[in-house]
Enzyme design. Sequence first.
Site, PDB file in Angstrom:
ATOM      1  N   TYR A   1     -44.290  42.229  13.188  1.00 44.01           N
ATOM      2  CA  TYR A   1     -43.034  42.617  13.781  1.00 44.01           C
ATOM      3  C   TYR A   1     -42.781  44.006  14.129  1.00 44.01           C
ATOM      4  CZ  TYR A   1     -37.833  43.669  13.030  1.00 44.01           C
ATOM      5  OH  TYR A   1     -36.526  43.908  13.010  1.00 44.01           O
TER       6      TYR A   1
ATOM      7  N   SER B   1     -35.616  48.052  16.124  1.00 46.43           N
ATOM      8  CA  SER B   1     -35.603  48.109  14.747  1.00 46.43           C
ATOM      9  C   SER B   1     -36.060  49.397  14.285  1.00 46.43           C
ATOM     10  CB  SER B   1     -36.393  46.957  14.263  1.00 46.43           C
ATOM     11  OG  SER B   1     -36.468  47.335  12.754  1.00 46.43           O
TER      12      SER B   1
END
Length: 349
Positions: A180, A167
């Site tokens: 995250y 990501s």
Amino acid sequence: MGRMGAVLGVGFAAAAAAAAWRAARPAADLTGKGVLVTGASRGLGLLLARGFGACGARVVICARDRAELDRAVEDLGARGVDAHALVCDLRDPGETTAMMTAATAHLGRLDIVVNNAGIIQVGPLGALMRTDFEEAMDIMFWAPMRVIEAALPQLRENGGHLVNITSVGGKISVPHLLPYSCAKFAAVALSEGLDASLAGEGVRVTTVVPGLMRTGSHRRAFFAGVPAREYAWFSALGAGPPPISMDAERAAARIVHAVRTGRSYLVLTPPARVAILVHGACPQVTQWGLRMMNRVLPASGEERPTSGLDASRRADNAFLRTLTRLGDDASRRFNQLSPNGSGEEAAQR
């Protein structure tokens, strides 16, 4: 700004040259190849399974929820994809080992392994606990590591391909997404290091760095602090219209094409590419922007994480529904919700 402009110019020129070189390369034939995709009962994982299957590959998908997997296999079968589903909680080493053995037995051989499973926890630091960080690391770092360890002997033997979905949050740490980002930073490091380490062993590694995509995952994330407010800002970005976010089907198609052409690195969305370049050249600029972002995000609350389904009910209003219309449609189309639209599974962790 002169230094930044020069860096951006060189970066764009290099990217254009690399794109032209890749365009001249023929795409590999995936007919009959054995592909494993983790976290593939819904969202991007499901779309990747569709994409590899459309290229003639035989696909095994895994996830935690049997009902979701059954719907995913039905979806794939209706598209002519040869797919098989395995229930597996990748946080459990024993289940992961058993899943890898069963996937190999079904496929006969592993040619491509896609690490896609993930979890998103959204909230201010004060509303998160150490266990949230541990869960994020377990699902997005240790689980892929265990899958890779089990798959590498076959990938070496078959000249296979490893694909790691990371990501932009693994390149730039975003406030209210700290567990995250920490896990995705580790995933980026693992994938980049494996690419270098396996270069002489016949195993290709593709590191995928997506920006914001409309996968429908905003309904399956978890929101802490003041859940309704956290859901509102997160869904407005992640499930918002272009150019803020990218169509997930287009993203999946680009990932499959990157695998077929042997691409080692893929950053999805122009905003993500620009942000990464700016952060590399002038990190103080992006850090200033992130500090400003944190000031306008919701103040800390005390609620523990709740599902996006629950948070969306609390945050519901006409303006937000308008902003997230495309993302909400993705939730329905990419198996993020149960057939009656209630998405009961979203409460599971």
